[in-house]
Design a protein around this motif. Sequence first.
Motif, mmCIF file in Angstrom:
data_model
loop_
_atom_site.group_PDB
_atom_site.id
_atom_site.type_symbol
_atom_site.label_atom_id
_atom_site.label_comp_id
_atom_site.label_asym_id
_atom_site.label_seq_id
_atom_site.Cartn_x
_atom_site.Cartn_y
_atom_site.Cartn_z
ATOM 1 N N SER A 196 0.834 -1.209 0.000
ATOM 2 C CA SER A 196 0.000 0.000 0.000
ATOM 3 C C SER A 196 0.863 1.250 0.000
ATOM 4 O O SER A 196 0.552 2.240 -0.689
ATOM 5 C CB SER A 196 -0.926 0.005 1.225
ATOM 6 N N MET A 197 1.958 1.220 0.756
ATOM 7 C CA MET A 197 2.859 2.366 0.807
ATOM 8 C C MET A 197 3.524 2.597 -0.546
ATOM 9 O O MET A 197 3.632 3.732 -1.026
ATOM 10 C CB MET A 197 3.916 2.163 1.883
ATOM 11 N N ALA A 198 3.971 1.488 -1.181
ATOM 12 C CA ALA A 198 4.594 1.612 -2.492
ATOM 13 C C ALA A 198 3.606 2.168 -3.514
ATOM 14 O O ALA A 198 3.942 3.046 -4.323
ATOM 15 C CB ALA A 198 5.111 0.253 -2.953
ATOM 16 N N THR A 199 2.353 1.656 -3.463
ATOM 17 C CA THR A 199 1.325 2.161 -4.377
ATOM 18 C C THR A 199 1.061 3.635 -4.130
ATOM 19 O O THR A 199 0.933 4.433 -5.075
ATOM 20 C CB THR A 199 0.017 1.367 -4.197
ATOM 21 N N TYR A 200 1.001 4.025 -2.860
ATOM 22 C CA TYR A 200 0.763 5.428 -2.512
ATOM 23 C C TYR A 200 1.884 6.315 -3.043
ATOM 24 O O TYR A 200 1.623 7.392 -3.605
ATOM 25 C CB TYR A 200 0.656 5.573 -0.992
ATOM 26 N N MET A 201 3.137 5.869 -2.896
ATOM 27 C CA MET A 201 4.263 6.667 -3.378
ATOM 28 C C MET A 201 4.203 6.831 -4.892
ATOM 29 O O MET A 201 4.437 7.926 -5.424
ATOM 30 C CB MET A 201 5.584 6.007 -2.966
ATOM 31 N N PHE A 202 3.888 5.761 -5.606
ATOM 32 C CA PHE A 202 3.792 5.854 -7.059
ATOM 33 C C PHE A 202 2.666 6.798 -7.471
ATOM 34 O O PHE A 202 2.788 7.542 -8.448
ATOM 35 C CB PHE A 202 3.564 4.470 -7.680
ATOM 36 N N MET A 203 1.563 6.774 -6.728
ATOM 37 C CA MET A 203 0.433 7.617 -7.086
ATOM 38 C C MET A 203 0.729 9.103 -6.889
ATOM 39 O O MET A 203 0.003 9.946 -7.391
ATOM 40 C CB MET A 203 -0.808 7.233 -6.265
ATOM 41 N N GLN A 204 1.792 9.416 -6.142
ATOM 42 C CA GLN A 204 2.197 10.812 -6.023
ATOM 43 C C GLN A 204 2.730 11.331 -7.351
ATOM 44 O O GLN A 204 2.683 12.523 -7.637
ATOM 45 C CB GLN A 204 3.286 10.975 -4.946
ATOM 46 N N GLN B 250 -8.187 11.183 -11.235
ATOM 47 C CA GLN B 250 -7.532 12.014 -10.238
ATOM 48 C C GLN B 250 -6.086 12.279 -10.646
ATOM 49 O O GLN B 250 -5.348 11.365 -10.981
ATOM 50 C CB GLN B 250 -7.549 11.313 -8.880
ATOM 51 N N GLU B 251 -5.684 13.531 -10.647
ATOM 52 C CA GLU B 251 -4.336 13.890 -11.061
ATOM 53 C C GLU B 251 -3.327 13.528 -9.968
ATOM 54 O O GLU B 251 -3.661 13.508 -8.783
ATOM 55 C CB GLU B 251 -4.254 15.388 -11.369
ATOM 56 N N PRO B 252 -2.083 13.230 -10.350
ATOM 57 C CA PRO B 252 -1.047 12.939 -9.344
ATOM 58 C C PRO B 252 -0.857 14.120 -8.393
ATOM 59 O O PRO B 252 -1.046 15.283 -8.768
ATOM 60 C CB PRO B 252 0.205 12.721 -10.203
ATOM 61 N N TYR C 199 -5.047 10.374 -23.195
ATOM 62 C CA TYR C 199 -6.484 10.615 -23.343
ATOM 63 C C TYR C 199 -7.274 9.861 -22.274
ATOM 64 O O TYR C 199 -8.264 10.372 -21.732
ATOM 65 C CB TYR C 199 -6.918 10.195 -24.743
ATOM 66 N N LEU C 200 -6.824 8.640 -21.957
ATOM 67 C CA LEU C 200 -7.536 7.825 -20.976
ATOM 68 C C LEU C 200 -7.422 8.361 -19.555
ATOM 69 O O LEU C 200 -8.154 7.929 -18.670
ATOM 70 C CB LEU C 200 -7.010 6.380 -21.023
ATOM 71 N N THR C 201 -6.500 9.294 -19.319
ATOM 72 C CA THR C 201 -6.373 9.876 -17.976
ATOM 73 C C THR C 201 -7.359 11.015 -17.739
ATOM 74 O O THR C 201 -7.499 11.467 -16.600
ATOM 75 C CB THR C 201 -4.948 10.428 -17.745
ATOM 76 N N LEU C 202 -8.008 11.480 -18.798
ATOM 77 C CA LEU C 202 -8.941 12.600 -18.649
ATOM 78 C C LEU C 202 -10.069 12.203 -17.705
ATOM 79 O O LEU C 202 -10.711 11.169 -17.880
ATOM 80 C CB LEU C 202 -9.505 13.018 -20.005
ATOM 81 N N MET D 144 2.262 9.427 -10.584
ATOM 82 C CA MET D 144 1.642 8.865 -11.772
ATOM 83 C C MET D 144 0.122 8.908 -11.675
ATOM 84 O O MET D 144 -0.453 8.835 -10.587
ATOM 85 C CB MET D 144 2.084 7.404 -11.953
ATOM 86 N N TYR D 145 -0.514 9.029 -12.830
ATOM 87 C CA TYR D 145 -1.952 8.823 -12.888
ATOM 88 C C TYR D 145 -2.251 7.365 -12.544
ATOM 89 O O TYR D 145 -1.446 6.482 -12.837
ATOM 90 C CB TYR D 145 -2.483 9.100 -14.296
ATOM 91 N N PRO D 146 -3.418 7.094 -11.927
ATOM 92 C CA PRO D 146 -3.777 5.686 -11.709
ATOM 93 C C PRO D 146 -3.935 4.989 -13.043
ATOM 94 O O PRO D 146 -4.267 5.608 -14.055
ATOM 95 C CB PRO D 146 -5.114 5.773 -10.948
ATOM 96 N N SER D 147 -3.680 3.696 -13.066
ATOM 97 C CA SER D 147 -3.805 2.937 -14.311
ATOM 98 C C SER D 147 -5.240 2.988 -14.798
ATOM 99 O O SER D 147 -6.179 2.748 -14.042
ATOM 100 C CB SER D 147 -3.402 1.475 -14.091
#
Length: 279
Positions: A15-23, A164-166, A158-161, A25-28
Amino acid sequence: MQRERERERERERESMATYMFMQFMYPSAPVSVTTAMSLITVASLVNGGVSEIRGKNFQYSKFWNMGHKKSTPKLSGQMGMLLVYTPAFLYGLASFGLYPYGGFSFMLLKSALTIHFFKRISEVLFIHKYSGPMFLDIAMVLSVNYFIITANFIHAQYLTLGLQEPSLDLKHVGIVVFLMGQIGNFYHHYLLSKLRNQGDKEYKIPKGGLFNLVICPHYLFEILGFVGVTCIAQTWYALSFALGTAGLLVGRSYATRKWYLSKFEDFPSDVKALILFVF
């Protein structure tokens, strides 16, 4: 009980690693095709780098055995590379009409990709000197690859539109890094072009710029350019392409340095392949 605690700690670390990446990157995006293309891109590019290290070089490089017999039609080196880059450039231009909305990040990404391929076409026309022809089938395969890669970059953005933004906005850092990469890559391509006169097919040891420290500074700046694009896009596809490109160019720079060592007895042993003072 002990196993449960270990599993809980493992979930916390994930969860911590995912949280750091989300800072960063856009979510997949929930599109399996995009995820698959990201994995395929990084795997194929890194595999290309490993192949270069093993001595299996790309067929349009000077390291490929030009004595290999082929019946495929040939183009001049310049026409071949124009065929390679032009469709991707045209798609970059067309994307402004195909995707007219999307905000500042989307506009920056489309602009960066279009500028990148415009620079490559300009170098083909005005900078690079070619020592031999290019097989038509190779040019077409590369052309399709670059076109698909460009389309994937833009479609992934386009798919990130609407997502939630990083938390960390890296757009402005990305602009600076991208421009540094483009300028540094262009400058060292220019230095390479000055090594030979028109019609001269003899290879020489490059000098000037960062060539006194690494034999492939143009590759180093190309990687830097795509790091900039990744910071602009902040998508998983952009990251996968940057990592894959780095893997490919690490292998190619290794092969390049090995080739120079084999051809020139006076090649400086302290000149590295790609990374200053390290590799």
